[in-house]
Design a protein around this motif. Structure first.
Motif, PDB file in Angstrom:
ATOM      1  N   GLY A 121       0.845  -1.182   0.000  1.00  0.00           N
ATOM      2  CA  GLY A 121       0.000   0.000   0.000  1.00  0.00           C
ATOM      3  C   GLY A 121       0.881   1.233   0.000  1.00  0.00           C
ATOM      4  O   GLY A 121       1.993   1.215   0.528  1.00  0.00           O
ATOM      5  N   ALA A 123       0.754   5.675   0.467  1.00  0.00           N
ATOM      6  CA  ALA A 123      -0.070   6.744   1.018  1.00  0.00           C
ATOM      7  C   ALA A 123       0.610   8.088   0.879  1.00  0.00           C
ATOM      8  O   ALA A 123       1.842   8.174   0.907  1.00  0.00           O
ATOM      9  CB  ALA A 123      -0.361   6.465   2.493  1.00  0.00           C
ATOM     10  N   LYS A 225      -5.235  10.219   5.715  1.00  0.00           N
ATOM     11  CA  LYS A 225      -6.441   9.548   5.243  1.00  0.00           C
ATOM     12  C   LYS A 225      -6.874  10.238   3.948  1.00  0.00           C
ATOM     13  O   LYS A 225      -6.629  11.429   3.744  1.00  0.00           O
ATOM     14  CB  LYS A 225      -7.578   9.683   6.251  1.00  0.00           C
ATOM     15  N   VAL A 229     -10.809   7.313   4.552  1.00  0.00           N
ATOM     16  CA  VAL A 229     -10.333   5.925   4.572  1.00  0.00           C
ATOM     17  C   VAL A 229      -8.904   5.877   5.095  1.00  0.00           C
ATOM     18  O   VAL A 229      -8.031   6.615   4.622  1.00  0.00           O
ATOM     19  CB  VAL A 229     -10.394   5.288   3.167  1.00  0.00           C
ATOM     20  N   GLU A 230      -8.671   5.011   6.074  1.00  0.00           N
ATOM     21  CA  GLU A 230      -7.341   4.854   6.649  1.00  0.00           C
ATOM     22  C   GLU A 230      -6.428   4.102   5.672  1.00  0.00           C
ATOM     23  O   GLU A 230      -6.846   3.116   5.054  1.00  0.00           O
ATOM     24  CB  GLU A 230      -7.419   4.033   7.943  1.00  0.00           C
ATOM     25  N   PRO A 231      -5.186   4.543   5.543  1.00  0.00           N
ATOM     26  CA  PRO A 231      -4.230   3.776   4.737  1.00  0.00           C
ATOM     27  C   PRO A 231      -3.698   2.592   5.537  1.00  0.00           C
ATOM     28  O   PRO A 231      -2.696   2.695   6.254  1.00  0.00           O
ATOM     29  CB  PRO A 231      -3.124   4.801   4.450  1.00  0.00           C
ATOM     30  N   ASN A 235      -7.822  -2.283   4.457  1.00  0.00           N
ATOM     31  CA  ASN A 235      -8.490  -1.532   3.395  1.00  0.00           C
ATOM     32  C   ASN A 235      -7.859  -1.769   2.032  1.00  0.00           C
ATOM     33  O   ASN A 235      -8.545  -1.700   1.013  1.00  0.00           O
ATOM     34  CB  ASN A 235      -8.479  -0.039   3.750  1.00  0.00           C
ATOM     35  N   ASP A 240     -10.704  -0.895  -0.719  1.00  0.00           N
ATOM     36  CA  ASP A 240     -11.291   0.350  -0.218  1.00  0.00           C
ATOM     37  C   ASP A 240     -10.224   1.443  -0.221  1.00  0.00           C
ATOM     38  O   ASP A 240     -10.534   2.620  -0.433  1.00  0.00           O
ATOM     39  CB  ASP A 240     -11.842   0.149   1.199  1.00  0.00           C
ATOM     40  N   TRP A 241      -8.974   1.068   0.063  1.00  0.00           N
ATOM     41  CA  TRP A 241      -7.836   1.955  -0.150  1.00  0.00           C
ATOM     42  C   TRP A 241      -7.237   1.563  -1.491  1.00  0.00           C
ATOM     43  O   TRP A 241      -6.746   0.449  -1.675  1.00  0.00           O
ATOM     44  CB  TRP A 241      -6.792   1.807   0.961  1.00  0.00           C
TER      45      TRP A 241
END
Length: 301
Positions: A121, A123, A225, A229-231, A235, A240-241
């Motif tokens: 992920g 961010a 965020k 939505v939290e990284p 997620n 969702d991320w």
């Protein structure tokens, strides 16, 4: 007498065939044994490319060498574009990349074999003093395209926004622009080749913003965020991320010898269940969805 000589020659011939078969198998296994199969692995390889993937490959390489003292794993950064180019040219055994080879111009993806070894992920990250923790995706786009220039416009401090970018060829940059900025190109800004350098600059520069793989985010900076939505990994697993990518290790054709053994080791339980989460990556087996190079999602069954 002639019959006895012929019989002896027949026995000797059979014995030589048996010994040759045994000796040949042993020699081949020693040169090309796979990690975990109890056979010795020897030889060297060089893996070049993604700095987001580099910490995992380096750590796995050290463990692999401890278990296989006659193997040598050389790991270098340089960005995904460099990794894909060099493995395509045959200059290195493995090209590490945050993006699919099909997404890189000038790379002949048809001759490269993809080995997915993790998910990462990514961010947007800021200096801890900006006073903003959650922004919309449109605000994120406006920051990186230069429309928003001060954090007070987003409810933060009266402080100039300083954008720190990754260099052209960076897989992290390509992923961030595609999924974080909806394909928009960032403004001209300071560029850095290394994720570690980006983290250091953001942590020391008031008002700074950039983007990093989760594995590089620590207490010295702040991950934002996006649209509430939290990284985080949960997620990412459900998409969702959306700012995430596979971590690829490409080979020029099917791997052999120590390269094949090391790639098998990268997807083994030892690495996927232990080292991958320890270093802030996600196991390829944790995903609830799969995403192809065109962005199409399919449910993992």
């Amino acid at each position: 007498m002639k019959k006895r000589v012929l019989g002896l020659l027949t026995v000797l011939s059979a014995l030589m065939l048996v010994l040759a078969a045994c000796g040949g198998g042993s020699s081949s296994d020693k040169a090309n044994g796979s990690a975990g199969d109890g056979k010795e692995v020897s030889g060297s390889l060089t893996a070049v490319g993604s700095t987001a993937l580099q910490p995992l490959v380096e750590a796995a390489g050290k463990q692999f060498q401890t278990e296989n003292p006659k193997a040598q794993i050389n790991v270098q950064g340089g960005g995904s574009g460099t990794g894909l180019t060099q493995v395509g040219q045959g200059a290195v055994e493995i090209g590490n990349s945050d993006v699919f080879a099909e997404e890189k111009d000038g790379v002949d993806a048809s001759k490269l074999v993809d080995h997915k070894v993790a998910v990462v992920g990514m961010a947007p990250v800021t200096n801890k003093d900006v006073g903003v923790k959650d922004i919309t995706q449109q605000q994120l786009i406006d920051i990186f395209t230069g429309k928003v220039k001060n954090w007070k416009e987003l409810g933060g401090k009266d402080e100039k926004i300083t954008v720190i970018n990754r260099a052209e060829g960076s897989g992290t940059r390509a992923t961030f622009e595609k999924w974080g900025l909806k394909g928009a190109s960032t403004i001209k800004a300071q560029e850095q080749d290394s994720s570690g350098t980006v983290r250091k600059i953001v942590s020391e520069t008031p008002g700074a913003i950039s983007y990093l793989a989760f594995s590089y985010i620590d207490d010295s900076i702040m991950g934002l965020k996006v649209d509430g939505v939290e990284p985080n990994e949960d997620n990412v697993a459900t998409n969702d991320w959306k700012i995430w990518s596979y971590e690829h290790m490409y080979t020029n054709g099917e791997p052999k010898g120590v390269t094949k053994s090391f790639l098998e080791y990268m997807t083994s339980e030892t690495i996927q269940n232990d080292l991958v989460p320890q270093l802030g990556y996600q196991s390829i087996h944790s995903m609830k969805v799969e995403r192809d190079s065109d962005g199409k999602l399919t449910e993992v069954k």
